[in-house]
Design a protein around this motif. Structure first.
Motif, PDB file in Angstrom:
ATOM      1  N   ASN A 179     -50.706  49.973 -32.736  1.00 36.04           N
ATOM      2  CA  ASN A 179     -49.816  49.892 -33.908  1.00 36.04           C
ATOM      3  C   ASN A 179     -50.446  50.546 -35.134  1.00 36.04           C
ATOM      4  OD1 ASN A 179     -48.768  47.987 -32.000  1.00 36.04           O
ATOM      5  ND2 ASN A 179     -47.535  47.105 -33.633  1.00 36.04           N
ATOM      6  N   ILE A 235     -55.862  42.723 -41.911  1.00 32.61           N
ATOM      7  CA  ILE A 235     -54.623  42.958 -42.666  1.00 32.61           C
ATOM      8  C   ILE A 235     -53.519  42.342 -41.829  1.00 32.61           C
ATOM      9  CG2 ILE A 235     -53.028  44.690 -43.618  1.00 32.61           C
ATOM     10  CD1 ILE A 235     -55.434  46.652 -43.747  1.00 32.61           C
ATOM     11  N   ASP A 236     -52.845  41.347 -42.353  1.00 33.58           N
ATOM     12  CA  ASP A 236     -51.836  40.637 -41.554  1.00 33.58           C
ATOM     13  C   ASP A 236     -50.781  40.041 -42.482  1.00 33.58           C
ATOM     14  OD1 ASP A 236     -50.376  39.013 -39.785  1.00 33.58           O
ATOM     15  OD2 ASP A 236     -52.151  38.553 -38.591  1.00 33.58           O
ATOM     16  N   ASN A 257     -56.023  49.946 -33.408  1.00 36.55           N
ATOM     17  CA  ASN A 257     -55.277  49.684 -32.167  1.00 36.55           C
ATOM     18  C   ASN A 257     -54.018  50.552 -32.142  1.00 36.55           C
ATOM     19  OD1 ASN A 257     -53.350  48.396 -33.766  1.00 36.55           O
ATOM     20  ND2 ASN A 257     -54.086  46.344 -33.295  1.00 36.55           N
ATOM     21  N   PHE A 298     -56.332  45.800 -27.469  1.00 37.16           N
ATOM     22  CA  PHE A 298     -56.254  44.515 -26.765  1.00 37.16           C
ATOM     23  C   PHE A 298     -55.776  44.751 -25.329  1.00 37.16           C
ATOM     24  CE2 PHE A 298     -54.159  40.547 -25.603  1.00 37.16           C
ATOM     25  CZ  PHE A 298     -55.093  39.611 -26.003  1.00 37.16           C
ATOM     26  N   TYR A 299     -54.656  45.456 -25.206  1.00 40.04           N
ATOM     27  CA  TYR A 299     -54.096  45.755 -23.868  1.00 40.04           C
ATOM     28  C   TYR A 299     -54.651  47.110 -23.434  1.00 40.04           C
ATOM     29  CZ  TYR A 299     -50.906  42.051 -25.288  1.00 40.04           C
ATOM     30  OH  TYR A 299     -50.374  40.857 -25.731  1.00 40.04           O
ATOM     31  N   ALA A 330     -48.849  49.246 -26.912  1.00 41.30           N
ATOM     32  CA  ALA A 330     -48.789  48.120 -25.966  1.00 41.30           C
ATOM     33  C   ALA A 330     -47.319  47.750 -25.766  1.00 41.30           C
ATOM     34  CB  ALA A 330     -49.555  46.942 -26.541  1.00 41.30           C
ATOM     35  N   PHE A 380     -41.982  38.774 -42.073  1.00 37.83           N
ATOM     36  CA  PHE A 380     -42.827  38.241 -43.156  1.00 37.83           C
ATOM     37  C   PHE A 380     -42.766  39.142 -44.376  1.00 37.83           C
ATOM     38  CE2 PHE A 380     -44.710  35.700 -39.737  1.00 37.83           C
ATOM     39  CZ  PHE A 380     -44.799  34.472 -40.368  1.00 37.83           C
ATOM     40  N   ASN A 397     -59.982  50.558 -30.403  1.00 35.88           N
ATOM     41  CA  ASN A 397     -60.342  49.356 -29.667  1.00 35.88           C
ATOM     42  C   ASN A 397     -59.072  48.550 -29.492  1.00 35.88           C
ATOM     43  OD1 ASN A 397     -61.668  46.381 -29.702  1.00 35.88           O
ATOM     44  ND2 ASN A 397     -63.056  47.906 -28.873  1.00 35.88           N
ATOM     45  N   ARG A 412     -42.278  40.867 -36.013  1.00 32.83           N
ATOM     46  CA  ARG A 412     -42.782  39.666 -36.692  1.00 32.83           C
ATOM     47  C   ARG A 412     -43.314  40.035 -38.078  1.00 32.83           C
ATOM     48  NH1 ARG A 412     -47.383  36.452 -33.793  1.00 32.83           N
ATOM     49  NH2 ARG A 412     -45.725  35.867 -32.388  1.00 32.83           N
ATOM     50  N   LEU A 450     -49.427  46.917 -43.596  1.00 28.66           N
ATOM     51  CA  LEU A 450     -50.596  47.746 -43.276  1.00 28.66           C
ATOM     52  C   LEU A 450     -50.728  49.002 -44.139  1.00 28.66           C
ATOM     53  CD1 LEU A 450     -52.890  48.510 -41.241  1.00 28.66           C
ATOM     54  CD2 LEU A 450     -51.106  49.627 -39.908  1.00 28.66           C
ATOM     55  N   ASP A 471     -55.742  40.351 -32.981  1.00 25.73           N
ATOM     56  CA  ASP A 471     -55.339  39.093 -32.347  1.00 25.73           C
ATOM     57  C   ASP A 471     -56.410  38.032 -32.622  1.00 25.73           C
ATOM     58  OD1 ASP A 471     -56.499  38.003 -29.465  1.00 25.73           O
ATOM     59  OD2 ASP A 471     -57.186  39.996 -30.045  1.00 25.73           O
ATOM     60  N   ARG A 503     -53.625  54.627 -22.157  1.00 28.71           N
ATOM     61  CA  ARG A 503     -53.415  54.366 -23.590  1.00 28.71           C
ATOM     62  C   ARG A 503     -54.606  54.856 -24.404  1.00 28.71           C
ATOM     63  NH1 ARG A 503     -52.494  48.860 -25.717  1.00 28.71           N
ATOM     64  NH2 ARG A 503     -52.071  50.048 -27.601  1.00 28.71           N
ATOM     65  N   SER A 513     -45.970  44.990 -26.047  1.00 33.72           N
ATOM     66  CA  SER A 513     -45.493  44.031 -27.055  1.00 33.72           C
ATOM     67  C   SER A 513     -45.617  44.549 -28.486  1.00 33.72           C
ATOM     68  CB  SER A 513     -46.265  42.720 -26.911  1.00 33.72           C
ATOM     69  OG  SER A 513     -47.638  42.983 -27.077  1.00 33.72           O
TER      70      SER A 513
HETATM   71  O1  PTJ Z   1     -52.731  48.158 -29.330  1.00 31.27           O
HETATM   72  P1  PTJ Z   1     -53.190  46.816 -28.833  1.00 31.27           P
HETATM   73  O2  PTJ Z   1     -53.231  46.738 -27.333  1.00 31.27           O
HETATM   74  O3  PTJ Z   1     -54.506  46.392 -29.433  1.00 31.27           O
HETATM   75  O4  PTJ Z   1     -52.077  45.731 -29.296  1.00 31.27           O
HETATM   76  C1  PTJ Z   1     -51.697  45.663 -30.663  1.00 31.27           C
HETATM   77  C2  PTJ Z   1     -50.799  44.445 -30.934  1.00 31.27           C
HETATM   78  C3  PTJ Z   1     -50.406  44.472 -32.418  1.00 31.27           C
HETATM   79  C4  PTJ Z   1     -49.544  44.551 -30.069  1.00 31.27           C
HETATM   80  C5  PTJ Z   1     -51.592  43.163 -30.569  1.00 31.27           C
HETATM   81  O5  PTJ Z   1     -52.791  43.130 -31.302  1.00 31.27           O
HETATM   82  C6  PTJ Z   1     -50.783  41.921 -30.810  1.00 31.27           C
HETATM   83  O6  PTJ Z   1     -50.061  41.426 -29.951  1.00 31.27           O
HETATM   84  O7  PTJ Z   1     -50.900  41.417 -32.044  1.00 31.27           O
HETATM   85  P2  PTJ Z   1     -50.220  40.015 -32.506  1.00 31.27           P
HETATM   86  O8  PTJ Z   1     -50.972  38.872 -31.920  1.00 31.27           O
HETATM   87  O9  PTJ Z   1     -48.726  40.076 -32.327  1.00 31.27           O
HETATM   88  O10 PTJ Z   1     -50.536  40.045 -34.037  1.00 31.27           O
HETATM   89  C7  PTJ Z   1     -50.105  41.048 -34.888  1.00 31.27           C
HETATM   90  C8  PTJ Z   1     -50.008  40.486 -36.306  1.00 31.27           C
HETATM   91  O11 PTJ Z   1     -49.810  41.574 -37.184  1.00 31.27           O
HETATM   92  C9  PTJ Z   1     -48.824  39.515 -36.509  1.00 31.27           C
HETATM   93  O12 PTJ Z   1     -49.300  38.362 -37.201  1.00 31.27           O
HETATM   94  C10 PTJ Z   1     -47.835  40.294 -37.395  1.00 31.27           C
HETATM   95  O13 PTJ Z   1     -47.201  39.455 -38.326  1.00 31.27           O
HETATM   96  C11 PTJ Z   1     -48.743  41.283 -38.093  1.00 31.27           C
HETATM   97  N1  PTJ Z   1     -48.123  42.576 -38.386  1.00 31.27           N
HETATM   98  C12 PTJ Z   1     -47.299  43.307 -37.600  1.00 31.27           C
HETATM   99  N2  PTJ Z   1     -46.978  44.469 -38.178  1.00 31.27           N
HETATM  100  C13 PTJ Z   1     -47.636  44.505 -39.367  1.00 31.27           C
HETATM  101  C14 PTJ Z   1     -48.379  43.294 -39.502  1.00 31.27           C
HETATM  102  N3  PTJ Z   1     -49.151  43.040 -40.569  1.00 31.27           N
HETATM  103  C15 PTJ Z   1     -49.223  43.983 -41.528  1.00 31.27           C
HETATM  104  N4  PTJ Z   1     -48.554  45.164 -41.470  1.00 31.27           N
HETATM  105  C16 PTJ Z   1     -47.762  45.462 -40.413  1.00 31.27           C
HETATM  106  N5  PTJ Z   1     -47.130  46.637 -40.352  1.00 31.27           N
END
Ligand code: PTJ
Length: 249
Positions: A81, A186-187, A79, A106-107, A32, A45, A104, A41, A206, A169, A112, A34
């Motif tokens: 990532n 896992i977050d 997803n 989000f974007y 994606a 952490f 599965n 982010r 992860l 998300d 993709r 983003s």
């Molecule tokens: O591939 P898609 O379209 O489903 O999109 C995937 C992302 C990750 C871009 C989408 O789900 C997204 O925007 O996620 P968020 O809302 O930014 O949430 C991702 C969460 O994962 C954040 O709280 C990060 O702190 C956390 N995070 C990121 N990388 C890692 C992680 N947690 C554990 N291990 C990581 N490597």
């Protein structure tokens, strides 16, 4: 995927390797827009956590594994990532559990989805694993979610009773919990809506979390703990970060 320039003895090797995997996945059209922001982010952490698996994350991983083993229809959701950073670990865990993986995202775009299905099937063949990879022909929708991100497989996510949704998300996590599923997230951010809303939250990076679960499954999973308290796990994750901050002050 291509080679990483850094030597494994480099102090930031693990972090550089993960960034490299994301760069390669971006070139293949798997991510994606983003994805890098989400990763950055997570990295921040993880820095606070000391880039280690805490005791509370291990407790959550053990409970997650126990629930997946005890499930009737476990599913591992993937997803962009997750495929990029730990596609192999996901396939190994699915193989050990005898459950499907469902791509599965989000974007969601057809391009993709094709790139992700191609990648996961390529890795499955390279590892020689017999795992069902779903996502190519969604025939159901997750109630409460609008648009293409709601699309899923009936025999996968829709009918699952226990679902692992790493890096999820908040909306989707909430929708899956509302369906009555045991939702494992896992977050690295214990304050995210997904972390707060999930049934079980593993506050860990992860690939570390998945490798912990793989080690545990090899040793034989324990039974799930009826007294497991996810709020205590979240609080312990946050405290571990705050302690790290105090030590470096
Ligand atoms: O591939 P898609 O379209 O489903 O999109 C995937 C992302 C990750 C871009 C989408 O789900 C997204 O925007 O996620 P968020 O809302 O930014 O949430 C991702 C969460 O994962 C954040 O709280 C990060 O702190 C956390 N995070 C990121 N990388 C890692 C992680 N947690 C554990 N291990 C990581 N490597």
């Amino acid at each position: 995927m291509g080679d990483i320039a850094a030597d494994p003895s480099h102090p930031r090797y693990a972090s550089l390797l993960m960034r490299h995997r994301l760069e390669e996945a971006a070139k293949r059209g798997m991510l994606a827009g983003s994805a890098m922001i989400a990763h950055g982010r997570g990295e921040a952490f993880d820095y606070l956590l000391g880039e280690r698996t805490t005791d509370s994350a291990r407790t959550a991983a053990a409970q997650a594994l126990a629930c997946l083993v005890e499930a009737t229809h476990p599913v591992l959701s993937v997803n962009g990532n997750v495929a990029a950073l730990a596609g192999d670990e996901i396939l190994r865990l699915a193989s050990a559990l005898g459950c499907p993986v469902e791509i599965n995202i989000f974007y969601r775009t057809p391009e993709r989805m094709e790139a992700l299905l191609g990648f996961m099937n390529e890795r499955k063949a390279a590892l020689g694993l017999d795992v069902v990879v779903l996502g190519d022909a969604p025939n159901a929708t997750i109630p409460g979610l609008k648009g293409p991100r709601a699309a899923c497989h009936q025999e996968g996510i829709l009918d699952s009773d226990v679902i692992l949704v790493p890096l999820e998300d908040g909306d989707r996590c909430q929708a899956l919990v509302a369906m009555g599923k045991t939702v494992i997230v896992i977050d690295l951010n214990p304050l995210s809506r997904s972390a707060q809303g999930a049934t079980i939250t593993i506050v860990d990076e992860l690939s570390r979390a998945l490798n912990t679960m793989l080690e545990m499954v090899e040793g034989g999973a324990n039974a799930s703990d009826p007294a497991y308290n996810n709020n205590a796990v979240l609080e312990a994750g946050l405290q571990a970060m705050l302690q790290g901050l105090n030590q470096s002050a």
